[in-house]
Design a protein around this motif. Structure first.
Motif, PDB file in Angstrom:
ATOM      1  N   GLU A   1     -27.678   0.667 -12.927  1.00 49.42           N
ATOM      2  CA  GLU A   1     -26.267   0.330 -13.009  1.00 49.42           C
ATOM      3  C   GLU A   1     -25.614   0.605 -11.663  1.00 49.42           C
ATOM      4  O   GLU A   1     -25.930   1.608 -10.995  1.00 49.42           O
ATOM      5  N   ALA A   2     -24.718  -0.287 -11.258  1.00 46.96           N
ATOM      6  CA  ALA A   2     -23.991  -0.150 -10.003  1.00 46.96           C
ATOM      7  C   ALA A   2     -22.572   0.314 -10.296  1.00 46.96           C
ATOM      8  O   ALA A   2     -21.866  -0.281 -11.108  1.00 46.96           O
ATOM      9  N   ILE A   3     -22.159   1.382  -9.624  1.00 44.33           N
ATOM     10  CA  ILE A   3     -20.819   1.954  -9.760  1.00 44.33           C
ATOM     11  C   ILE A   3     -20.107   1.758  -8.428  1.00 44.33           C
ATOM     12  O   ILE A   3     -20.624   2.151  -7.381  1.00 44.33           O
ATOM     13  N   THR A   4     -18.944   1.137  -8.446  1.00 43.86           N
ATOM     14  CA  THR A   4     -18.217   0.858  -7.209  1.00 43.86           C
ATOM     15  C   THR A   4     -17.025   1.790  -7.069  1.00 43.86           C
ATOM     16  O   THR A   4     -16.381   2.159  -8.052  1.00 43.86           O
ATOM     17  N   ASN A   5     -16.727   2.153  -5.835  1.00 44.45           N
ATOM     18  CA  ASN A   5     -15.603   3.043  -5.552  1.00 44.45           C
ATOM     19  C   ASN A   5     -15.144   2.767  -4.130  1.00 44.45           C
ATOM     20  O   ASN A   5     -15.728   3.260  -3.172  1.00 44.45           O
ATOM     21  N   ALA A   6     -14.125   1.941  -3.986  1.00 39.05           N
ATOM     22  CA  ALA A   6     -13.566   1.624  -2.671  1.00 39.05           C
ATOM     23  C   ALA A   6     -12.131   2.131  -2.609  1.00 39.05           C
ATOM     24  O   ALA A   6     -11.410   2.105  -3.598  1.00 39.05           O
ATOM     25  N   GLY A   7     -11.718   2.582  -1.440  1.00 37.56           N
ATOM     26  CA  GLY A   7     -10.389   3.144  -1.295  1.00 37.56           C
ATOM     27  C   GLY A   7      -9.389   2.149  -0.753  1.00 37.56           C
ATOM     28  O   GLY A   7      -9.720   1.032  -0.345  1.00 37.56           O
ATOM     29  N   GLY A   8      -8.132   2.580  -0.749  1.00 40.06           N
ATOM     30  CA  GLY A   8      -7.064   1.768  -0.179  1.00 40.06           C
ATOM     31  C   GLY A   8      -7.018   0.383  -0.779  1.00 40.06           C
ATOM     32  O   GLY A   8      -7.049   0.211  -1.986  1.00 40.06           O
ATOM     33  N   GLN A   9      -6.963  -0.627   0.086  1.00 43.31           N
ATOM     34  CA  GLN A   9      -7.015  -2.013  -0.356  1.00 43.31           C
ATOM     35  C   GLN A   9      -8.184  -2.737   0.305  1.00 43.31           C
ATOM     36  O   GLN A   9      -8.132  -3.921   0.598  1.00 43.31           O
ATOM     37  N   GLY A  10      -9.269  -1.989   0.502  1.00 42.58           N
ATOM     38  CA  GLY A  10     -10.414  -2.527   1.211  1.00 42.58           C
ATOM     39  C   GLY A  10     -11.096  -3.678   0.519  1.00 42.58           C
ATOM     40  O   GLY A  10     -11.811  -4.448   1.157  1.00 42.58           O
ATOM     41  N   ILE A  11     -10.901  -3.823  -0.785  1.00 38.06           N
ATOM     42  CA  ILE A  11     -11.510  -4.935  -1.522  1.00 38.06           C
ATOM     43  C   ILE A  11     -10.509  -6.059  -1.754  1.00 38.06           C
ATOM     44  O   ILE A  11     -10.876  -7.221  -1.854  1.00 38.06           O
ATOM     45  N   SER A  12      -9.218  -5.744  -1.797  1.00 37.58           N
ATOM     46  CA  SER A  12      -8.228  -6.756  -2.186  1.00 37.58           C
ATOM     47  C   SER A  12      -7.533  -7.445  -1.009  1.00 37.58           C
ATOM     48  O   SER A  12      -7.266  -8.650  -1.073  1.00 37.58           O
ATOM     49  N   THR A  13      -7.213  -6.715   0.063  1.00 38.48           N
ATOM     50  CA  THR A  13      -6.433  -7.336   1.141  1.00 38.48           C
ATOM     51  C   THR A  13      -7.108  -7.247   2.510  1.00 38.48           C
ATOM     52  O   THR A  13      -7.249  -8.245   3.208  1.00 38.48           O
ATOM     53  N   ASN A  14      -7.509  -6.054   2.930  1.00 39.24           N
ATOM     54  CA  ASN A  14      -8.083  -5.894   4.269  1.00 39.24           C
ATOM     55  C   ASN A  14      -8.724  -4.527   4.377  1.00 39.24           C
ATOM     56  O   ASN A  14      -8.488  -3.638   3.554  1.00 39.24           O
ATOM     57  N   GLN A  15      -9.512  -4.364   5.422  1.00 38.00           N
ATOM     58  CA  GLN A  15     -10.079  -3.042   5.723  1.00 38.00           C
ATOM     59  C   GLN A  15      -9.344  -2.411   6.904  1.00 38.00           C
ATOM     60  O   GLN A  15      -8.203  -2.005   6.764  1.00 38.00           O
ATOM     61  N   GLY A  16      -9.948  -2.352   8.089  1.00 32.50           N
ATOM     62  CA  GLY A  16      -9.280  -1.713   9.218  1.00 32.50           C
ATOM     63  C   GLY A  16      -8.011  -2.444   9.623  1.00 32.50           C
ATOM     64  O   GLY A  16      -7.962  -3.667   9.638  1.00 32.50           O
ATOM     65  N   MET A  17      -6.973  -1.684   9.982  1.00 26.29           N
ATOM     66  CA  MET A  17      -5.708  -2.275  10.400  1.00 26.29           C
ATOM     67  C   MET A  17      -5.670  -2.394  11.917  1.00 26.29           C
ATOM     68  O   MET A  17      -6.110  -1.488  12.623  1.00 26.29           O
ATOM     69  N   GLY A  18      -5.175  -3.523  12.419  1.00 25.15           N
ATOM     70  CA  GLY A  18      -5.100  -3.732  13.863  1.00 25.15           C
ATOM     71  C   GLY A  18      -3.943  -2.983  14.497  1.00 25.15           C
ATOM     72  O   GLY A  18      -3.135  -2.337  13.825  1.00 25.15           O
ATOM     73  N   LEU A  19      -3.868  -3.091  15.828  1.00 25.23           N
ATOM     74  CA  LEU A  19      -2.839  -2.372  16.582  1.00 25.23           C
ATOM     75  C   LEU A  19      -2.289  -3.282  17.671  1.00 25.23           C
ATOM     76  O   LEU A  19      -3.042  -4.021  18.328  1.00 25.23           O
ATOM     77  N   PHE A  20      -0.954  -3.255  17.837  1.00 25.63           N
ATOM     78  CA  PHE A  20      -0.277  -3.977  18.910  1.00 25.63           C
ATOM     79  C   PHE A  20      -0.634  -5.471  18.924  1.00 25.63           C
ATOM     80  O   PHE A  20      -0.973  -6.041  19.962  1.00 25.63           O
ATOM     81  N   GLY A  21      -0.556  -6.086  17.752  1.00 26.99           N
ATOM     82  CA  GLY A  21      -0.827  -7.510  17.633  1.00 26.99           C
ATOM     83  C   GLY A  21      -2.242  -7.831  17.223  1.00 26.99           C
ATOM     84  O   GLY A  21      -2.552  -8.990  16.898  1.00 26.99           O
ATOM     85  N   GLY A  22      -3.132  -6.850  17.241  1.00 23.36           N
ATOM     86  CA  GLY A  22      -4.489  -7.067  16.763  1.00 23.36           C
ATOM     87  C   GLY A  22      -4.498  -7.284  15.259  1.00 23.36           C
ATOM     88  O   GLY A  22      -3.717  -6.681  14.523  1.00 23.36           O
TER      89      GLY A  22
END
Length: 776
Positions: A515-536
């Protein structure tokens, strides 16, 4: 719901009882008055220590910590320990961290809380003696969550308490309603793994067998837990022994002087760097998805960092109240995130002496919130939100560092979340197994001011993190890994792009059931992972995908090993949610995990076309993303079409000229008091924003075209133009509506004068413009 309360004043905040029962434990200013007189502190230190001896001792403590970590990996049979999911520290006699190690940075920052709790509560009874070792897994005292078990040992010299050594490490299963210890459907602590308040496991050098049996009894895999526990105990015994040997060689008073200087030097360096930064308040808003599996709402979190003089004040005003489900974390992690990032950024040259930073930081989180949960919140399964918050707060520190030319060159953009995958089941001989798959450690790093993020570098929370060897994983567990490769379009776009992340696929092999159990934080599965900086740009979403009934076995028989899931036929394709408690994997099923890279830095259309073309050739960036986001036309032979590139970049700028003013979208912001001119020269406070005098006042202006953006005390984003779109425009981005009912958007802000892209944010459409930085 969002908190409607304001931060309490100093007197009210000081009245909060931080006793480790409902609120977390935080030692009061007078905690030492409650230490037993029988526990003598070793405080004697040489007045002077020569530079050579100091450097020898500083590096000796560093190597003790590294060897402490090596002891854990050599003794433990756990792949989690092989992935370096731990950290260790040397502390002063009264619990300041002199030096941590280059492993998971927030994991053992609770050790000062644990050892001060022991001294305050246990020094009289049952006592603290030479040879004792204590265990704690209580998140309201000093554990990150119940599975990150803290072990602490006092070090005595001539009958006096000279120091402490400690480690905290992830043990795989300590009970609870779901194998592994990350129950996603736990409404409160009573469905989590058991909580162990601090207790003495080794008494004067003798292991308490009765307590160890009690501890192991909670686990589905008691033998693995026993081995991991012994590895942690051996690590502390090793570190304590080496510290005693060092005192014998150099003299205890000399070693104590070196420990004090390490802390003093780190504190002074931290303070000096802060003094060069203009006073300001920075804020970062992020969201946690799914308080319980199937929840389709978001939950708001906010960090506010105020820099005044040489000090930081960190609070969480604007964060939602805690609720049912594993969606938050305790004070230890709030503190640990800040100290961990401090060690990686403003103190990177001081060998993780985060006790020096701790002296300069005031922590003021409101208890009962998602980032400072009160008992009895379910916190074990919410541990991945710690990583999400860590990465986002890293961008706050990057904005601080961008205000000074010396620190700016050291900043690194946020990395991605960590999508944890836990497997549990039976092999073909009927043996139970379980593991946390650490392939998510193959994440890419965030971009820098002068270079791309490192591809497949690992999570920034753990400088030495590593993925397990494929053969070791297949040896321990009934599965076969089909491939591991770097994933296209997985880093955030920018003048400098985020590093590429990892894609891995595996299938059950000689298994009676997994069985596979998933556990992701923040909004890493729904919207985005790392957030950019200064227009990135942000990096895209991570993925858990299951392909059932594939032809993988037939391909093996034909002598082929698939190099991508697109080469497989399948019966059904499932995309798993961020939180799930058990998806069965049958023979022939394939699970694919994609973990992305970090955020980008700077406007993507400022990237050198030759670099973008090289990324296309190397499969880091798709041809479509190169054209759409970077504005670079790449021919089939991998060369740049210069004319098409110039036309496309002008097209992007022309489209930005149509963006409306942010003030039209959100309404005019209240005008803060005007800041008088200072007579100082212009100063960069952002990659694209300069603080300068304008007649009799100080203002913020575009550093490229000098367009006025705001008064010095105002928010510069209010003077920008805005585009508000679906997050699906992020290359490789998914549709948030697959998981959320709330309307999440990507907002991009550009200068109205020169159309330089200055910043991006992901927010609920209903949210006002998110505050970023205000100068005081």
């Amino acid at each position: 719901m969002t908190l409607e309360v304001t931060s309490p004043d100093d007197a009210a905040y000081d009245d909060i009882v931080w006793d480790g029962l409902v609120h977390s434990y935080r030692p009061a200013a007078d905690w030492k008055t409650r230490v037993s007189p029988g526990l003598k502190f070793a405080t004697a230190a040489d007045d002077e220590i020569d530079p050579v001896t100091f450097e020898v001792l500083r590096n000796r403590l560093w190597t003790i910590n590294l060897a402490h970590g090596d002891t854990l990996t050599r003794m433990s049979g756990s792949p989690v320990f092989q992935g370096l999911d731990f950290n260790m520290s040397v502390l002063t006699e009264d619990g300041e961290i002199v030096m941590s190690a280059p492993f998971i940075q927030y994991l053992n920052t609770g050790s000062p809380l644990v050892v001060r709790y022991l001294m305050e509560k246990f020094s009289e009874s049952p006592g603290i003696d030479d040879g004792d070792v204590f265990l704690a897994s209580d998140p309201w005292i000093g554990a990150s969550h119940q599975m990150d078990v803290c072990i602490a040992a006092p070090v005595f010299i001539d009958g006096e308490l000279f120091a402490w050594v400690s480690n905290a490490a992830q043990q795989y299963d300590l009970g609870g309603i779901v194998p592994g210890g990350w129950p996603q459907n736990a409404p409160d602590i009573f469905s989590d793994p058991i909580v162990f308040r601090p207790f003495k496991l080794i008494e004067r050098g003798v292991l308490r067998d009765d307590l160890e049996q009690m501890y192991r009894r909670q686990s589905r895999m008691p033998d693995m837990v026993a081995l991991d526990l012994r590895a942690q105990l051996a690590g502390c015994r090793f570190a304590a022994g080496r510290l005693k040997e060092t005192c014998e060689e150099f003299g205890a008073a000399t070693v104590k002087a070196a420990m004090r200087r390490i802390l003093d030097n780190a504190q002074a360096a931290f303070a000096r760097k802060l003094e060069r930064i203009p006073d300001c308040t920075l804020s970062e808003v992020l969201y946690f998805d799914e308080k319980l599996p199937g929840d389709r709402t978001t939950h708001r979190v906010q960090f506010n960092v105020t820099k005044r003089g040489s000090r930081l004040i960190v609070d969480n005003e604007g964060t939602e109240e805690q609720s049912d489900g594993p969606n938050g974390f305790t004070f230890m992690n709030f503190m640990g995130i800040v100290l961990g990032i401090s060690g990686l950024t403003l103190l990177h040259e001081h060998t993780f002496s985060i006790g020096g930073a701790d002296r300069q930081i005031d922590f003021r989180p409101l208890p009962g919130t998602l980032t400072c949960c009160d008992y009895p919140a379910a916190v074990s399964g919410g541990v991945l939100n710690i990583i999400s918050a860590f990465e986002r707060l890293q961008n706050v520190f990057a904005r601080i560092m961008a205000c000074d030319p010396e620190t700016k060159q050291d900043l690194v953009v946020s990395g991605p979340d960590h999508p944890l995958l836990v497997l549990a089941g039976m092999d073909d001989r009927g043996n139970a197994f379980g593991t946390a798959m650490l392939e998510g450690a193959g994440a890419g790093g965030g971009a820098r001011t002068h270079a791309d993020g490192v591809d497949s570098s690992g999570l920034s929370i753990d400088p030495l993190i590593r993925m397990p060897n494929v053969e070791e994983t297949e040896q321990f567990y009934p599965l076969l890994i089909l491939y591991r490769k770097e994933a296209e379009d997985s880093g955030g776009a920018g003048r400098w792009r985020g590093g590429a992340g990892m894609e891995v696929a595996f299938t059950p092999y000689r298994s009676l059931g997994i069985e596979a159990i998933t556990n992701a934080g923040g909004q890493g599965i729904s919207t985005n992972q790392g957030m950019g900086l200064f227009g990135g740009y942000p990096s895209p979403t991570a993925h858990y995908q299951v392909f059932t009934g594939t032809d993988v076995d037939a391909q093996w028989r034909a002598g082929r090993m698939p190099r991508g899931v697109d080469e497989l036929s399948r019966t059904e394709h499932l995309r798993l949610r961020a939180k799930s408690n058990g998806t069965p994997l049958a023979a022939g099923d394939v699970l694919m995990l994609v973990v992305c890279g970090g955020g980008g830095y700077g406007d993507p259309i400022e990237r050198e076309p030759a670099r973008a073309a090289r990324d296309v050739v190397n499969d880091y960036v798709s041809r479509a993303a190169a054209l759409e986001v970077y504005g670079v036309a790449v021919r089939e032979d991998g060369t740049v079409d210069e004319a098409a590139t110039a036309a496309r970049r002008e097209e992007i700028k022309a489209e930005r000229r149509t963006w409306p003013p942010a003030a039209d979208r959100f309404g005019p912001s209240p005008e803060p008091p005007s800041a008088p001119a200072t007579g100082e020269p212009p100063r960069e406070v952002h990659e694209y924003v300069t603080a300068r005098d304008d007649g009799g006042r100080r203002v913020l202006a575009c550093s490229r075209c000098d367009t006025f953006l705001a008064g010095y005390h105002g928010g510069y984003k209010a003077g920008l133009s805005i585009s508000e779109t679906s997050v699906e425009i992020i290359p490789r981005g998914g549709d948030p509506r697959d998981f959320l009912d709330e309307d999440m958007v990507l907002r991009r802000y550009c200068c109205p004068g020169c159309q330089t892209l200055m910043t991006c944010e992901v927010a609920r459409r209903s949210e006002p413009m998110l505050e970023e930085i205000r100068f005081l």
